[in-house]
Design an enzyme around this catalytic site. Structure first.
Site, PDB file in Angstrom:
ATOM      1  N   HIS A 101       0.651  -1.369   0.144  1.00 29.00           N
ATOM      2  CA  HIS A 101      -0.093   0.090  -0.021  1.00 29.00           C
ATOM      3  C   HIS A 101       0.875   1.441   0.101  1.00 29.00           C
ATOM      4  O   HIS A 101       1.903   1.211   0.666  1.00 29.00           O
ATOM      5  CB  HIS A 101      -1.028   0.053   1.403  1.00 29.00           C
ATOM      6  CG  HIS A 101      -0.287  -0.327   2.759  1.00 29.00           C
ATOM      7  ND1 HIS A 101       0.057  -1.286   2.897  1.00 29.00           N
ATOM      8  CD2 HIS A 101       0.108   0.774   3.367  1.00 29.00           C
ATOM      9  CE1 HIS A 101       0.508  -1.418   3.929  1.00 29.00           C
ATOM     10  NE2 HIS A 101       0.807  -0.003   4.492  1.00 29.00           N
ATOM     11  N   HIS A 103       1.260   5.384   1.096  1.00 28.38           N
ATOM     12  CA  HIS A 103       0.545   6.290   1.857  1.00 28.38           C
ATOM     13  C   HIS A 103       0.646   7.642   1.089  1.00 28.38           C
ATOM     14  O   HIS A 103       1.685   7.945   0.497  1.00 28.38           O
ATOM     15  CB  HIS A 103       1.431   6.408   3.004  1.00 28.38           C
ATOM     16  CG  HIS A 103       1.230   5.254   4.154  1.00 28.38           C
ATOM     17  ND1 HIS A 103       0.737   5.349   5.111  1.00 28.38           N
ATOM     18  CD2 HIS A 103       2.090   4.208   4.095  1.00 28.38           C
ATOM     19  CE1 HIS A 103       0.659   3.997   5.705  1.00 28.38           C
ATOM     20  NE2 HIS A 103       1.759   3.312   5.022  1.00 28.38           N
TER      21      HIS A 103
HETATM   22  P1  5GP Z   1       1.962   0.125   7.369  1.00 25.73           P
HETATM   23  O1  5GP Z   1       2.683   0.483   8.530  1.00 25.73           O
HETATM   24  O2  5GP Z   1       1.557  -1.375   7.095  1.00 25.73           O
HETATM   25  O3  5GP Z   1       2.577   1.073   6.061  1.00 25.73           O
HETATM   26  O4  5GP Z   1       0.645   1.042   7.374  1.00 25.73           O
HETATM   27  C1  5GP Z   1      -0.670   0.433   7.569  1.00 25.73           C
HETATM   28  C2  5GP Z   1      -1.697   1.555   7.811  1.00 25.73           C
HETATM   29  O5  5GP Z   1      -2.685   0.948   7.717  1.00 25.73           O
HETATM   30  C3  5GP Z   1      -1.531   2.172   9.130  1.00 25.73           C
HETATM   31  O6  5GP Z   1      -1.338   3.403   8.798  1.00 25.73           O
HETATM   32  C4  5GP Z   1      -2.884   1.994   9.780  1.00 25.73           C
HETATM   33  O7  5GP Z   1      -3.452   3.076  10.541  1.00 25.73           O
HETATM   34  C5  5GP Z   1      -3.779   1.426   8.696  1.00 25.73           C
HETATM   35  N1  5GP Z   1      -4.778   0.549   8.881  1.00 25.73           N
HETATM   36  C6  5GP Z   1      -4.827  -0.503   9.534  1.00 25.73           C
HETATM   37  N2  5GP Z   1      -5.929  -1.173   9.883  1.00 25.73           N
HETATM   38  C7  5GP Z   1      -6.635  -0.422   9.071  1.00 25.73           C
HETATM   39  C8  5GP Z   1      -8.166  -0.705   8.626  1.00 25.73           C
HETATM   40  O8  5GP Z   1      -8.748  -1.668   9.481  1.00 25.73           O
HETATM   41  N3  5GP Z   1      -8.667   0.247   8.080  1.00 25.73           N
HETATM   42  C9  5GP Z   1      -8.160   1.324   7.483  1.00 25.73           C
HETATM   43  N4  5GP Z   1      -8.731   2.297   6.699  1.00 25.73           N
HETATM   44  N5  5GP Z   1      -6.883   1.494   7.857  1.00 25.73           N
HETATM   45  C10 5GP Z   1      -6.042   0.620   8.571  1.00 25.73           C
END
Ligand code: 5GP
Ligand code: ZN
Length: 143
Positions: A101, A103
Site C-alpha cells: 500500500h 501512503h
Molecule cells: P503500514 O505501517 O503497514 O505501512 O501502514 C498500515 C496502515 O494501515 C496504518 O497507517 C494503519 O493506520 C492503517 N490501517 C490498519 N488497519 C486498518 C483498517 O482496518 N482500515 C483502515 N482504513 N486503515 C487501517
C-alpha cells in the site's frame, strides 16, 4: 487472489468498511483509519501482494497511476501545502499490514512534521568506492 487473513483484502471484499475515495478493477484507495494528518489516504492493488517486489509491474504501474491522481485530489481536498507519498516496503521498513500500500500523507506549513529523510537513524558514511560498488550492483540487478 484474496487472502482471508488480510485486513486490506477484507476491505477490498467489503467485509470491513472503509471510507473509499477511489476504486476501479485493479486498485482501491481509502482513508487511513489512524490518520497521521487530515486526508491520510492508502492506495492498494485489489489483488493480494505483500511487497512491491511481489507485485507484477503492470499492477504496480496501475496503482502508481492512481496514487499520482489521488495525490493531487487529496491535497486539494484538504488544502494541503504538500504531501509525503511513500511505501513502507517490508517489515524492516515498518510495514505492518502485509498487503502492499502507498501512503499519501498531506503536509501543512509548520505542521511540525519531518521529511522522509527522518526515517532512518544515523546516516552511513560511504566512501566513493563503496558508492561506485553499490551503483554497479544495482545496475547489474536490473532486468
Ligand atoms: P503500514 O505501517 O503497514 O505501512 O501502514 C498500515 C496502515 O494501515 C496504518 O497507517 C494503519 O493506520 C492503517 N490501517 C490498519 N488497519 C486498518 C483498517 O482496518 N482500515 C483502515 N482504513 N486503515 C487501517
Ligand atoms: Zn491482502
Amino acid at each position: 487472489m484474496s487472502n482471508d487473513d488480510c485486513i486490506f483484502c477484507q476491505i477490498v471484499d467489503g467485509d470491513i468498511p472503509s471510507r473509499t475515495v477511489f476504486e476501479d478493477d485493479t486498485a482501491k484507495a481509502f482513508l487511513d483509519a489512524n490518520p497521521l494528518s487530515p486526508g491520510h489516504t492508502l492506495v492498494i492493488p485489489k489483488e493480494h501482494h505483500e511487497t512491491l517486489e511481489d507485485t507484477p509491474e503492470d499492477v504496480a504501474a496501475h496503482v502508481f497511476g492512481a496514487l499520482h491522481r489521488l495525490n493531487t485530489a487529496v491535497q486539494h481536498a484538504v488544502d494541503a501545502d504538500g504531501a509525503n507519498v511513500a511505501f513502507n516496503d517490508g517489515e524492516a521498513a515498518g510495514q505492518e499490514v502485509p498487503h502492499v500500500h502507498g501512503h499519501i500523507i498531506p503536509r501543512f506549513e509548520d505542521d511540525g512534521g519531518r521529511p522522509i529523510h527522518a526515517i532512518v537513524g544515523e546516516r552511513p558514511d560511504l566512501s566513493d568506492a563503496k558508492l561506485d560498488e553499490i551503483a554497479e550492483k544495482i545496475h547489474n540487478q536490473r532486468d
